[in-house]
Design an enzyme around this catalytic site. Structure first.
Site, short mmCIF file in Angstrom:
data_model
loop_
_atom_site.label_atom_id
_atom_site.label_comp_id
_atom_site.label_asym_id
_atom_site.label_seq_id
_atom_site.Cartn_x
_atom_site.Cartn_y
_atom_site.Cartn_z
N GLU A 7 46.06 2.09 47.65
CA GLU A 7 46.50 0.89 46.93
C GLU A 7 46.78 -0.28 47.88
OE1 GLU A 7 47.36 0.15 43.43
OE2 GLU A 7 45.94 1.77 43.08
N GLY A 65 32.81 1.97 53.61
CA GLY A 65 33.03 0.81 54.48
C GLY A 65 33.93 -0.24 53.89
N ALA A 66 34.64 0.08 52.81
CA ALA A 66 35.49 -0.92 52.16
C ALA A 66 36.64 -0.21 51.45
CB ALA A 66 34.69 -1.73 51.15
N GLY A 67 37.83 -0.33 52.03
CA GLY A 67 39.02 0.25 51.41
C GLY A 67 39.96 -0.86 50.97
N ASP A 113 48.77 -5.91 41.19
CA ASP A 113 50.12 -6.39 40.87
C ASP A 113 50.80 -5.50 39.83
OD1 ASP A 113 49.87 -8.49 42.62
OD2 ASP A 113 49.49 -10.01 41.09
N GLN A 170 78.11 13.87 63.12
CA GLN A 170 77.77 12.46 62.95
C GLN A 170 76.27 12.21 63.04
OE1 GLN A 170 78.72 9.19 65.91
NE2 GLN A 170 80.28 8.75 64.37
#
Length: 378
Positions: free
Chosen positions: A361, A127-129, A238, A277
């Site tokens: 990430e 339930g948490a990514g 970071d 092209q």
């Protein structure tokens, strides 16, 4: 900010490129088909200094910066994003202890990484990514120890990890300020690892669930102070996002290289399709995206290595490179036509490998939230 590579950087890049082409590319398709990581690659990569890149030399690492790591990651991912994912994850673990580890923890962890062990970064939950503040795994203090209960999912390298960095909630009343991080050995009673999860792409990089049932760890296993876990995760992002962006760039560059080569040799209507092209413009757009992604990756890594805050630039790089990988592999498949859909050519694997860069990430949507937030502060 000069992105002309030094002679040392060129040597590092060339070594990674040669290793990728000689050692990884020939076994990439088989590793993908079998959903298995070729363990011999880890030993070979260690011998030539292409893993544990940011681990200090005194602990058996290479002792380089994020800029050099980005150069290496791009080349290894060119050959196989999955194999690269396994090789590069230990750098994320090293980042945790660069940012917040005690001297004792650094010595313990860096030595194990330098000796060739694998580790897992246990943050994501069912339930948490991308929303780190939503984690529900609990760590309850009991004297000078903590008891952890909860579960994690999509933990890369978990099937072969010998220890984990586990994020858990120590105070459920204060939101993201109630999250802490812990160093937990795999053989700690109550910690179990599930079977490898099936994946669309990057199949050579195993991921699994991690279950914690009354897992007891000493106070010395806590990384930094109680409540520092969320800030720690943001600081690690970071450092890790330029590397992840470099992986996406490697996939995009490989798709471009394959498409250009195919377009030079495949003929329709009496001429090579690169001369049409419609195809030429696709290739031009693919090259533009790859070059722009390269510059964003190098900028984000350079800023960090030179002591500057790079939160926005890391989000720029991760977002653009991930989107570029998906768009470029899609265009490459279109240029290959029916051959692109065949497992006999590398394009279909590149297509499958690319998508997850927009997800892990921090999703591309979360990256755009970060960029918008940073703009509001400027």
């Amino acid at each position: 900010m000069n992105f002309e590579l030094s002679e040392e950087h060129k040597l590092i890049q060339d070594a990674a490129r040669q290793f990728a082409r000689d050692e990884i590319a020939p076994i990439a398709a088989e590793s993908d088909r079998e959903s298995s990581f070729p363990m011999q690659i880890m030993d070979k990569a260690r011998e030539v200094g292409l893993v544990n890149v940011t681990v200090p030399e005194s602990f058996g690492g290479v002792g380089l910066g994020v800029f050099e790591l980005a150069l290496i990651t791009k080349e290894l991912a060119w050959a196989c994003a999955g194999i690269n994912g396994v090789l590069s994850l230990n750098s994320v673990i090293a980042d945790v202890f660069h940012v917040a580890g005690s001297e004792q923890q650094k010595e313990y962890v860096f030595k194990r990484l330098g000796d060739g062990e694998f580790a897992g970064y246990a943050l994501t939950e069912p339930g948490a990514g991308s929303d780190v503040s939503a984690i529900s795994t609990r760590a309850v203090r009991n004297g000078d120890r903590y008891v952890l209960n909860g579960s994690k999912v999509w933990i890369s390298n978990a099937p072969m990890a010998s220890f984990f960095v586990v994020f858990a909630r120590t105070d459920p009343q204060v939101g993201h300020r109630g999250i802490s991080a812990f160093l937990v050995d795999r053989d700690t009673p109550g910690l179990t690892v599930g079977a490898p999860l099936g994946k669309m792409g990057q199949r050579a990089a195993p991921a699994a669930e991690v279950f914690l049932r009354d897992v007891e760890v000493p106070e010395t296993a806590r990384i930094s102070e109680e409540g520092d876990g969320f800030l720690l995760a943001m600081k690690v992002f970071d450092r890790s996002r330029p590397m992840v962006a470099a992986g996406a760039l490697g996939v995009a560059q490989r798709a471009l290289d394959e498409a250009v080569e195919y377009a030079r040799t495949r003929q329709t209507m009496g001429k090579a399709i690169i001369e049409h092209q419609a195809i030429g413009h696709k290739l031009a757009d693919m090259a533009l995206r790859a070059e722009a992604a390269r510059l964003l990756v190098l900028q984000a890594a350079w800023l960090l290595d030179h002591g500057h805050r790079n939160t926005m630039q890391a989000a720029y790089a991760k977002t653009f490179a991930a989107d570029a990988a998906v768009a470029t592999t899609t265009d490459a498949m279109q240029i290959f036509g029916g051959m692109g859909y065949s497992t006999d050519y590398p394009v279909e694997k590149l297509f499958r490998d690319a998508k997850v860069f927009q997800i892990y990430e921090g999703t591309s949507e979360i990256q755009r939230n970060i960029i918008a937030r940073e703009l509001s502060r400027s």
